[in-house]
Write an enzyme that holds these catalytic residues in place. Structure first.
Site, PDB file in Angstrom:
ATOM      1  N   LYS A 262       1.995  -2.959  -3.180  1.00  0.00           N
ATOM      2  CA  LYS A 262       2.288  -2.165  -4.381  1.00  0.00           C
ATOM      3  C   LYS A 262       3.290  -2.891  -5.275  1.00  0.00           C
ATOM      4  CE  LYS A 262       2.748   2.046  -2.310  1.00  0.00           C
ATOM      5  NZ  LYS A 262       3.165   3.454  -2.213  1.00  0.00           N
TER       6      LYS A 262
ATOM      7  N   GLU B   8       4.110   7.269  -0.664  1.00  0.00           N
ATOM      8  CA  GLU B   8       5.342   7.259  -1.442  1.00  0.00           C
ATOM      9  C   GLU B   8       4.932   7.189  -2.912  1.00  0.00           C
ATOM     10  OE1 GLU B   8       8.144   4.134  -0.596  1.00  0.00           O
ATOM     11  OE2 GLU B   8       9.541   4.915  -2.095  1.00  0.00           O
TER      12      GLU B   8
ATOM     13  N   ARG C 209      -4.567  -2.113   9.082  1.00  0.00           N
ATOM     14  CA  ARG C 209      -4.599  -1.995   7.619  1.00  0.00           C
ATOM     15  C   ARG C 209      -5.898  -2.541   7.072  1.00  0.00           C
ATOM     16  NH1 ARG C 209       0.575  -1.503   5.439  1.00  0.00           N
ATOM     17  NH2 ARG C 209      -0.112  -2.107   3.365  1.00  0.00           N
TER      18      ARG C 209
HETATM   19  P1  ATP Z   1       5.209   0.800   0.591  1.00  0.00           P
HETATM   20  O1  ATP Z   1       5.591   1.680   1.748  1.00  0.00           O
HETATM   21  O2  ATP Z   1       5.591  -0.609   0.741  1.00  0.00           O
HETATM   22  O3  ATP Z   1       5.573   1.365  -0.727  1.00  0.00           O
HETATM   23  P2  ATP Z   1       2.513   1.370   1.394  1.00  0.00           P
HETATM   24  O4  ATP Z   1       1.310   0.625   0.947  1.00  0.00           O
HETATM   25  O5  ATP Z   1       2.820   1.480   2.824  1.00  0.00           O
HETATM   26  O6  ATP Z   1       3.646   0.704   0.565  1.00  0.00           O
HETATM   27  P3  ATP Z   1       2.662   4.243   1.253  1.00  0.00           P
HETATM   28  O7  ATP Z   1       2.634   5.088   0.045  1.00  0.00           O
HETATM   29  O8  ATP Z   1       3.836   4.328   2.117  1.00  0.00           O
HETATM   30  O9  ATP Z   1       2.440   2.775   0.729  1.00  0.00           O
HETATM   31  O10 ATP Z   1       1.331   4.465   2.074  1.00  0.00           O
HETATM   32  C1  ATP Z   1       0.833   5.729   2.409  1.00  0.00           C
HETATM   33  C2  ATP Z   1      -0.049   5.617   3.614  1.00  0.00           C
HETATM   34  O11 ATP Z   1      -1.110   4.704   3.370  1.00  0.00           O
HETATM   35  C3  ATP Z   1       0.681   5.118   4.833  1.00  0.00           C
HETATM   36  O12 ATP Z   1       0.329   5.931   5.936  1.00  0.00           O
HETATM   37  C4  ATP Z   1       0.195   3.721   5.017  1.00  0.00           C
HETATM   38  O13 ATP Z   1       0.167   3.357   6.363  1.00  0.00           O
HETATM   39  C5  ATP Z   1      -1.211   3.778   4.419  1.00  0.00           C
HETATM   40  N1  ATP Z   1      -1.607   2.469   3.906  1.00  0.00           N
HETATM   41  C6  ATP Z   1      -0.955   1.722   3.004  1.00  0.00           C
HETATM   42  N2  ATP Z   1      -1.575   0.548   2.823  1.00  0.00           N
HETATM   43  C7  ATP Z   1      -2.674   0.544   3.620  1.00  0.00           C
HETATM   44  C8  ATP Z   1      -3.729  -0.382   3.891  1.00  0.00           C
HETATM   45  N3  ATP Z   1      -3.770  -1.558   3.284  1.00  0.00           N
HETATM   46  N4  ATP Z   1      -4.671  -0.038   4.783  1.00  0.00           N
HETATM   47  C9  ATP Z   1      -4.637   1.161   5.387  1.00  0.00           C
HETATM   48  N5  ATP Z   1      -3.675   2.070   5.196  1.00  0.00           N
HETATM   49  C10 ATP Z   1      -2.692   1.778   4.321  1.00  0.00           C
END
Ligand code: ATP
Ligand code: MG
Length: 569
Positions: A279, A42, A269
């Site tokens: 974030k 995102e 994660r």
């Molecule tokens: P949010 O959705 O709360 O804004 P997010 O960290 O999930 O935060 P995204 O941009 O949706 O951010 O993440 C993109 C991809 O990265 C998703 O597939 C998510 O599962 C993966 N991702 C995010 N944080 C982690 C992490 N700490 N470890 C591994 N993969 C992650």
């Protein structure tokens, strides 16, 4: 891809559980033998090391089995999203060494199809407009052990729902006044099936679609379908999406005829000690000025790590080491640092820099003489060669490398003792000069002229070897020494405390007046150059560095350097 091609691509390394699933799906010829993954950020912040783990998986598995990986921006919430983030995400993925060719997509590309699907579900009696507030809806949700309650608007006719939904999108209603919900089951044991919200009203213009839409799909109503529209076969995400999977399948089944369907797979994660990965919290640090920006070298962001001097290879090696499992864990920052040190040891140019200089005058060395001594630029790299460094009567050594009253095992310089200046002569300390307050301001030493490389006394052994720079030739620099951003191992676990209270007050120390050998100062004009300041650590020029005012970031300290020096003698 044919099954026997797949067998051939297998090497000695074992497959992780995701790769095994992909491997088996390909072998069974699912989805016509196609493999297509996606990385779906995102654009509401900069990528962090957690995202790097997802990137390595999504792009890595595609590379390994001859598939493709799309970059898809999950831009379903215009309130929080921005093109600044889109650009940074592209840059970071490329820097990590992956490429999506022309497959750059946006969830917003699918807004028309998603809207059409919503309209169809409304007509089929599978979706309804709810006029309640989000608080009221939440209050009716029930709990995992208690069923929820039906909304009073649940049994509206399809005609009424369609009319309201169209008017929602025409901008007739206020944000928060109505939502579109899927009509599934308020008693489902899976909370995500309790009439999940499909669309909400948002009036902020979207960075790509402008004011075309006034309703925006929720994650659960966008993600699976976007995968489907794109032809994604394996939708790999993190474990928190496990309970969403049935809903993912539910919506995909509304589109799929069964010959092809994307499949969601979840892994653990990446969580790191002494930092945060949310974030929202990272944005807060930036907005409140608690760090210098998204690319502050203390941040767990990819751009922060790049600025600090981490290499893409070290990040990928670290991710390889921790691997992919189905269990949440907290990974040690030390393990990441180990990977960084390992890679920098391979590639960094060895130079001399004195962080905390102490003047040394070599009284028996001619005043106007300058000798060039040869230094190995990188003993780990046979192609790195040598460079020359000036030696003269006045030099700087590290203040810590001298002790007036040393303990027994102190092998560095002390009154009457001898050390080798790395790559140059053996010197002996004859006299300590102090100011009126008793602070040491200078050492008077004598050198043994027979001890330079190539001379008969070159092999003479002394216990200590020190780094040094010629004072007349030294170039001044600023160095920024970083420590962990938080002083608590797992800030996210301390839910009672404000995370900002746990910031490490000593995470940045600025040192000015660092003395650098001229060769290093010259090389530092090239951004991105990786240095090892001998016996100190790994450093890289900061973005603030200019030809006239050099600024370095300490990427990581050099552990065990002293011990190694001692062994070499
Ligand atoms: P949010 O959705 O709360 O804004 P997010 O960290 O999930 O935060 P995204 O941009 O949706 O951010 O993440 C993109 C991809 O990265 C998703 O597939 C998510 O599962 C993966 N991702 C995010 N944080 C982690 C992490 N700490 N470890 C591994 N993969 C992650
Ligand atoms: Mg997310």
């Amino acid at each position: 891809m044919e099954a026997n091609d797949i067998e051939k691509t297998e090497d000695k390394r074992g497959l992780n559980f995701v790769e095994e699933i992909v491997f088996n799906d390909l072998k069974e010829g699912k989805n016509g033998g196609r493999l297509n993954t996606r990385f779906p950020p995102e654009p509401n912040g900069y990528l962090h090391i957690g995202h790097a783990k997802a990137i390595c998986m999504d792009f890595g598995v595609a590379e390994r089995f001859g598939g493709t990986c799309n970059l898809r921006f999950d831009d379903t919430n215009p309130v929080k999203e921005d093109v600044e983030y889109v650009d940074s995400i592209r840059e970071d993925i490329h820097w990590l060494g992956f490429d999506w060719a022309d497959r750059e997509y946006y969830a917003s590309d699918y807004f028309p199809q998603l809207f059409d699907l919503a309209v169809r579900l409304i007509k089929e009696g599978k979706a309804y407009v709810d006029d309640q507030s989000s608080e009221q809806i939440a209050a009716q949700k029930g709990s995992p052990t208690e069923p929820g309650q039906n909304s009073p608007y649940r049994d509206r006719t399809p005609e009424e729902n369609l009319d309201l939904f169209m008017r929602m999108n025409a901008g007739e209603f206020d944000e928060g006044s109505r939502v579109l919900r899927a009509k599934i089951d308020m008693a489902s044991p899976n909370m995500h099936f309790r009439d999940p919200i499909m669309y909400r009203i948002i009036k902020t213009p979207h960075h790509r679609t402008g004011t075309t839409w006034k309703v925006y799909p929720m994650y659960d109503f966008a993600h699976g379908q976007s995968d489907f529209f794109e032809g994604v076969t394996h939708s790999i995400c993190t474990l928190e999406f496990v309970p969403h999977r049935p809903l993912y399948d539910y919506f995909v089944d509304e589109l799929s005829d069964g010959t092809y369907r994307p499949r969601q797979i979840e892994f653990n994660r990446l969580n790191l000690t002494y930092t945060v990965m949310s974030k929202r919290k990272l944005l807060q640090l930036v907005k409140e000025g608690l760090v210098a920006g998204w690319d502050d070298p203390r941040m767990p962001t990819i751009c922060g790590m790049r600025r600090r001097g981490y290499t893409p290879q070290s990040i990928r090696n670290f991710i390889n080491t921790i691997g992919y499992t189905k269990f949440e864990a907290l990974n040690s920052m030390s393990l990441l640092e180990h990977a960084v040190r390992d890679d920098l040891n391979r590639i960094a140019t060895r130079v001399m820099a004195v962080i905390n200089p102490l003047r040394v005058v070599i009284t028996n060395y001619p005043e106007d003489k300058v000798e060039m001594v040869e230094m190995e630029s990188n003993p780990e790299d046979p192609t790195a060669g040598m460079h020359s460094m000036p030696f003269s009567r006045e030099i700087f050594i590290e203040r810590d490398d001298f002790m007036e009253n040393p303990p027994k095992k102190f092998f560095r310089l002390a009154p009457g003792s001898e050390v080798r200046l790395k790559g140059a002569y053996i010197i002996k300390c004859d006299e300590v000069i102090k100011d009126a307050d008793g602070n040491i301001t200078e050492l008077r030493c004598s050198y043994d002229p027979d001890t330079l490389s190539g001379m008969p006394g070159a092999s003479r052994k002394v216990k200590g070897t020190l780094h040094w720079v010629s004072s007349a030739h030294a170039v001044d620099a600023e160095v920024r020494l970083y420590d962990r951003l938080f002083s608590v191992e797992n800030p996210a676990a301390e839910t009672e405390r404000d995370f900002r209270e746990m910031l490490n007050p000593d995470s940045l120390k600025v040192v000015k007046g660092v003395k650098l050998e001229p060769f290093a100062a010259e090389l530092a004009k090239t951004q991105g150059t990786k240095f090892q300041f001998q016996r100190i650590g790994y450093f890289t020029p900061d973005y603030d560095s200019t030809a006239d005012a050099l600024v370095f970031n300490r990427t990581i300290a050099l552990r065990d350097s002293w011990e190694k020096e001692q062994k070499k003698g």
